[in-house]
Design an enzyme around this catalytic site. Structure first.
Site, short mmCIF file in Angstrom:
data_model
loop_
_atom_site.label_atom_id
_atom_site.label_comp_id
_atom_site.label_asym_id
_atom_site.label_seq_id
_atom_site.Cartn_x
_atom_site.Cartn_y
_atom_site.Cartn_z
N ARG A 1 29.78 125.16 114.40
CA ARG A 1 30.05 126.42 113.67
C ARG A 1 29.18 126.61 112.44
NH1 ARG A 1 36.22 128.08 113.89
NH2 ARG A 1 35.27 129.79 112.74
N PRO B 1 37.22 118.42 107.55
CA PRO B 1 37.38 116.99 107.25
C PRO B 1 37.63 116.77 105.76
CG PRO B 1 35.53 117.34 108.72
CD PRO B 1 35.99 118.70 108.28
N GLU B 2 38.57 115.89 105.46
CA GLU B 2 38.95 115.58 104.09
C GLU B 2 38.49 114.15 103.79
OE1 GLU B 2 43.06 116.81 103.35
OE2 GLU B 2 42.96 118.14 105.09
#
Ligand SMILES: [Zn+2]
Length: 280
Positions: free
Chosen positions: A119, A8-9
């Site tokens: 993750r 995510p940015e």
């Protein structure tokens, strides 16, 4: 198009921030649980605090915490990593704990803030407000895209002093915070700058700084980009993936000139660009 990784940015994190702010400000944290890993165990330190603000720097969410009485203001820092999802839901004591839950905070109104991360590339920390000494990437972030400290001349000075690939420098978070692989490719395409340029002209730097601001703002306006794992605070996908001009379109025609977009690797990052519009 198959995507194995998506970090995510700024637009994705800002979307979550905007959703969480009205839901969290004013709520008190009455209890907390953390997955037993040093990346998450800080979560329990938020117990007893009240949420004063939900902010963001680059790709980090910064939840301002007041109290308990006698304690200085602190911040709950959350980095979503690659598969992190943060959301608020009504507490359900009868439900089992998801195997991917990494931290949760009980709120005084019967809701719970949950951080799921399949993750485990995410991170949770509780620090004195503004003290990011333990979080070096956050401590060294460059200006936000809309900070007047970020503009064409500042970007040009940064790139031209280092002579590294401009895409690598955008990803470093140092000339400007919040840009990752998707929005870097989009901004470079829009400004017609080759990702492996090592110098920028004044005109290129002005165009690229504006393109960075524009692609990020448009990403926010469309709820972020969902390629694979990203979901907002409601568990919904963004819509910006339908608006990408460059990223992930290798082999498809350039939306500006029709040339086939080329897929390459720049400093180990998959990169798409137009060999006609983006010349070195
Ligand atoms: Zn083109």
């Amino acid at each position: 198009m198959r995507h194995t990784l998506q970090m995510p940015e700024l637009p994705e994190v800002e979307t979550v921030r905007r959703q969480l702010e009205p839901r969290l400000v004013g709520a008190a944290v009455t209890g907390a649980w953390a997955f037993p890993s040093p990346k998450f165990t800080d979560a329990t330190a938020a117990t007893g605090a009240r949420v004063a603000a939900v902010g963001r720097r680059g790709k980090y969410l910064l939840v301002g915490l007041d109290g308990p009485p006698g304690r200085p203001a602190r911040e709950l820092v959350v980095h979503l990593g690659m598969t992190g999802r943060l959301g608020v839901r009504p507490a359900d004591p009868g439900a089992g704990r998801s195997p991917y839950l990494r931290a949760c905070w009980d709120l005084d109104d019967g809701r719970v803030l949950e951080f799921h991360d399949v993750r485990r590339f995410g991170r949770v920390a509780v620090v004195p407000a503004g003290d990011y000494g333990r979080l070096t990437t956050l401590a060294r972030l460059g200006p936000e895209p809309w900070d007047p400290a970020f503009d064409g001349p500042s970007l040009r000075a940064y790139v031209n002093a280092r002579r590294r690939f401009v895409k690598t420098l955008l990803l470093s978070q140092r000339p400007v915070a919040g840009v990752g692989n998707i929005y870097a490719d989009e901004a470079l395409w829009r400004a017609q700058v080759h990702p492996q340029s090592r110098r920028l002209t004044r005109v290129q730097a002005d165009l690229l700084a504006q393109a960075v601001r524009d692609v990020l703002a448009e990403g926010v306006a469309h709820g972020g980009t969902t390629l694979r794992d990203y979901r907002d605070a409601d568990g919904a996908e963004g819509a910006n993936q339908y608006r990408l001009d460059c990223y992930g379109r290798g082999g498809a025609p350039c939306h500006r000139c029709g040339t086939e977009l080329r897929q390459t690797v720049v400093d180990a990052r998959g990169t798409t660009f137009c060999p006609s519009c983006q010349r070195r």
